[in-house]
Design a protein around this motif. Structure first.
Motif, PDB file in Angstrom:
ATOM      1  N   LEU A  28     -23.431  64.209 -21.815  1.00  0.00           N
ATOM      2  CA  LEU A  28     -23.536  64.762 -20.466  1.00  0.00           C
ATOM      3  C   LEU A  28     -22.529  65.842 -20.205  1.00  0.00           C
ATOM      4  CD1 LEU A  28     -24.813  64.667 -17.589  1.00  0.00           C
ATOM      5  CD2 LEU A  28     -23.158  63.039 -17.095  1.00  0.00           C
ATOM      6  N   PRO A  29     -21.241  65.701 -20.477  1.00  0.00           N
ATOM      7  CA  PRO A  29     -20.392  66.811 -19.966  1.00  0.00           C
ATOM      8  C   PRO A  29     -20.526  68.148 -20.531  1.00  0.00           C
ATOM      9  CG  PRO A  29     -19.027  64.936 -20.765  1.00  0.00           C
ATOM     10  CD  PRO A  29     -20.257  64.542 -20.810  1.00  0.00           C
ATOM     11  N   TYR A  30     -21.239  68.185 -21.759  1.00  0.00           N
ATOM     12  CA  TYR A  30     -21.585  69.499 -22.318  1.00  0.00           C
ATOM     13  C   TYR A  30     -23.025  69.734 -22.161  1.00  0.00           C
ATOM     14  CZ  TYR A  30     -17.290  68.295 -24.853  1.00  0.00           C
ATOM     15  OH  TYR A  30     -15.865  68.045 -25.197  1.00  0.00           O
ATOM     16  N   LEU A  31     -23.766  68.725 -21.629  1.00  0.00           N
ATOM     17  CA  LEU A  31     -25.164  69.220 -21.263  1.00  0.00           C
ATOM     18  C   LEU A  31     -25.139  70.022 -19.824  1.00  0.00           C
ATOM     19  CD1 LEU A  31     -28.284  68.880 -21.509  1.00  0.00           C
ATOM     20  CD2 LEU A  31     -28.069  66.818 -20.406  1.00  0.00           C
ATOM     21  N   LEU A  32     -24.076  69.512 -19.058  1.00  0.00           N
ATOM     22  CA  LEU A  32     -23.685  70.157 -17.788  1.00  0.00           C
ATOM     23  C   LEU A  32     -23.561  71.814 -17.910  1.00  0.00           C
ATOM     24  CD1 LEU A  32     -21.449  67.642 -15.796  1.00  0.00           C
ATOM     25  CD2 LEU A  32     -23.945  68.173 -15.375  1.00  0.00           C
ATOM     26  N   LEU A  33     -23.031  72.134 -19.209  1.00  0.00           N
ATOM     27  CA  LEU A  33     -22.675  73.628 -19.525  1.00  0.00           C
ATOM     28  C   LEU A  33     -23.859  74.397 -19.332  1.00  0.00           C
ATOM     29  CD1 LEU A  33     -19.705  73.446 -21.739  1.00  0.00           C
ATOM     30  CD2 LEU A  33     -19.597  74.046 -19.622  1.00  0.00           C
TER      31      LEU A  33
END
Length: 701
Positions: A480-485
């Motif tokens: 999720l944290p990198y998908l938010l990017l």
């Protein structure tokens, strides 16, 4: 004994033959690879105020078994919930005589083969239109491993006279083989030493006797029993258990073989206060909606928890997994790669992020598929199971070491050593992001973040599609944290612009990789001893040599192919060193006084001693951190000493069936697991992240 074998054969034939008749008094079957279970009735019709004979009919696969009313040293008896018309009354299971099952030091009381668990249901007198019944049941089926199962059954009986149905002979055969009350001419008693005494005509002629206590803890299930006779008296010497009290009634089944060689099962009850037992069969509240026919669900669903909770726990655990120390080095590399594209177009950042997410989720799906395949083959596995293999640990140490060498600049491009490893630092584009996600999952498996334990336990006990869904939720949470990017590209644009600092940062990131490799070598020492460390260090040396040869080949204008060939030869030698890593410690094992064993735990609990159990593994970073910051502190140790708490530690670094069963018994399929057994109370499972205050508060309350 011949009579006993004949009776069992006749019972089996009766059960099998009855299935060929009309199926109006049978529910649809609930099937698994281990058992086929139906709800059956002794009547084909229902009348007002009639007493119906109902039963769960188990057809167990060879080698699999369920448990008696008292399972013995381990296991759990089946539980049945009946949904019936308002005003109905239900009786308890009429338990067949059990068999003794010995597995090392563990003795259990079981049923196997074709098993009928009969009980009675009295219908209300106001009933007018027949009976529509439903039953929800849960049971534990075991062989080399134990698997909780659950089923829901529907049975509709038309109105009619209370007459025997097509399955009535099966009920009659089961009743004929069931334990019978002790002959009125006989008397049973038990003395303070645990000797069961039978007095009556012919008692002194018994050839054998074996007693199965109906209540847990009254006798030592594993202790040998001896029969002595004189006159009309038979004495069966039992070993008293933790709950033994000669003043209370001792009840159970006594299997005897008389002077004629006929084997029978007797229900024995000595004088004294009777034990109030929780019934195996319960009646649901009037008006409760019956369950769906044939539903099979993991144990969590039986507890009334919705189907979404494992997915939510898995998602939360995946998010928190990013904070675990196992994952940080790899994530730092990915953050560096995002910084490089921080000033690029939005589509670049989005594609990089999505590729990383796909790599993470795909890896979790593959891991779930491997677990399902091995579970179907009968393996006892849990989260992080691959780190129980010394060969895998050695290979991971080499992989992370090679990534560190790449970051340090020993060689400047991704080799074929591991497309998911050393290529990640220099390889750009979608493939680099994808394989970074793969590596992040591989190194994350030694960690169990909060919320993950329950989710993984539910996944491994659930049907295959549910398992895949839960592991997918883990992957989505972790990514999720990198998908938010992908949807907030401004975050990437705020990163510093590329410059010399990036090269320095890249070189600095090599040291977490070296540290992770050193930690894995230490894990290897716990698994394979000095010989394992030697193999691992040789493999690291050879890989370093191969990396240097590769670097020379990159800078040499002439004979580059020769340098690369040399690197390949050395790399193959390193692979041989990894493959030959010893699978177990050479030499004697030293068992500490606080080492967990089921027998040690049972002894301490029987004596009323409070016990704190720590299930850990050398490859579990979360476990090691908890031991450092909580369990080994002076405050916790003082609290243990003040309350007389015994500390037991189970080491799951190498596969241990006893620890695996303990984890599964408490709803977990991975470490860490912390369970506090208070004196005389129910066990308490502590959180997966500990502080001294958390531990002290739990043992104080």
């Amino acid at each position: 004994m011949k009579h006993c074998i004949l009776n069992r054969w006749l019972l089996t034939v009766a059960m099998l033959s009855m299935s060929a008749f009309v199926h109006a008094a049978q529910s649809d079957a609930v099937r698994s690879p281990r058992a086929e279970v139906r709800l059956v009735s002794a009547q084909d019709a229902a009348a007002p105020a009639a007493t119906l004979g109902l039963a769960l009919h188990f057809r167990l696969q060879p080698g699999w078994h369920i448990y008696w009313m008292n399972p013995g040293d381990a296991g759990q008896a089946p539980r049945i919930e009946v949904f019936a018309p308002e005003g109905a009354r239900v009786g308890d299971v009429r338990w067949p005589a059990p068999e003794r099952h010995v597995d090392g030091p563990v003795t259990t009381y079981i049923h196997q083969g074709d098993v009928l668990l009969p009980f009675e249901l009295v219908l209300p007198s106001a009933m007018q239109r027949g009976a529509e019944l439903a039953v929800k049941a849960s049971w534990l089926v075991c062989k080399d491993i134990c698997i909780p199962e659950e089923g829901a059954f529907r049975l509709a009986l038309p109105p009619g006279n209370d007459r025997p149905g097509s399955d009535a002979p099966m009920f009659a055969a089961t009743e004929a083989a069931a334990p019978v009350a002790l002959d009125s001419r006989w008397q049973a008693s038990v003395d303070a030493r645990g000797v069961l005494i039978l007095e009556g005509p012919g008692a002194g002629a018994l050839q054998s006797a074996e007693f199965f206590a109906a209540d847990w803890g009254r006798i030592d299930h594993a202790a040998p029993q001896t029969l002595t006779t004189s006159g009309d008296i038979a004495r069966v010497t039992l070993a008293p258990g933790a709950e033994f009290d000669a003043a209370r009634a001792l009840e159970g089944v006594l299997r005897i073989r008389d002077a004629d060689g006929v084997e029978r099962a007797l229900w024995v009850s000595t004088p004294g206060e009777r034990t109030v037992r929780a019934p195996a069969v319960s009646l649901a509240l009037a008006g409760t909606e019956p369950p769906v026919t044939g539903a099979m669900a993991p144990p969590a669903a039986a507890a009334g928890e919705g189907p979404w909770w494992p997915l939510l726990l898995a998602f939360a655990g995946g998010v928190l997994l990013n904070l675990m120390p196992c994952v940080f080095p790899v994530l730092a590399i990915k953050a560096l790669s995002f910084a490089r594209v921080g000033a690029s177009e939005r589509t670049v950042v989005r594609r990089q992020s999505i590729a990383y997410c796909i790599g993470v989720v795909a890896s979790f799906v593959v891991l779930a598929a491997v677990l399902l395949a091995l579970r179907s083959a009968g393996s006892e596995l849990g989260w992080g199971f691959q780190f129980q293999s010394p060969v895998f640990v050695s290979a991971m140490a080499v992989l992370l070491f090679a990534v560190g060498l790449n970051l340090s600049g020993v060689f400047q491009f991704g080799s074929r050593l591991a497309s998911a490893g050393s290529t990640l630092t220099e390889r750009g584009g979608l493939s680099g992001s994808f394989f970074t996600g793969v590596l992040a999952v591989v190194v994350a498996t030694p960690c169990t973040a909060p919320f993950m334990g329950g989710a993984i336990a539910a996944a491994l006990a659930a049907p295959a599609l549910h398992t895949l869904a839960i592991f997918t939720a883990l992957g989505v949470g972790m990514a999720l944290p990198y998908l938010l990017l992908a949807f907030m590209p401004g975050l990437a644009r705020r990163m510093p612009r590329p410059g010399l600092w990036m090269e320095r940062l890249k070189q600095a990131l090599a040291f977490p990789m070296y540290g992770a490799a050193a930690w894995l070598v230490w894990v290897l020492s716990q698994q394979s001893g000095a010989d394992g460390v030697l193999h691992g260090m040789v493999a690291l040396l050879l890989v370093a040599f191969a990396a240097w040869l590769t670097g020379v080949a990159q800078g040499a204008a002439d004979h580059a192919g020769l340098w690369r060939a040399g690197a390949l030869v050395v790399l193959v030698a390193g692979g041989v060193a990894i493959a030959r890593t010893p699978g177990e410690v050479i030499g004697p094992q030293v068992v500490a006084d606080n080492a967990f064993t089921p027998q040690r735990l049972a002894e301490l609990r029987a004596s009323g001693t409070p016990v704190f159990v720590n299930m850990t593994a050398a490859w579990c970073v979360t476990c090691l951190m908890n031991e450092k910051v909580a369990l080994s502190t002076d405050a916790v140790q003082a609290a243990f000493a003040a309350r007389g708490v015994i500390y037991l530690k189970g080491d799951w670094t190498r596969a241990d069936p006893d620890i695996t069963r303990f984890l599964q018994a408490h709803g977990r399929d991975g470490v860490p697991l912390y369970v506090y057994f208070p004196s005389g109370g129910a066990p308490v499972v502590l959180p997966q992240i500990l502080t001294p205050r958390v531990v002290i508060d739990h043992i104080a309350s």
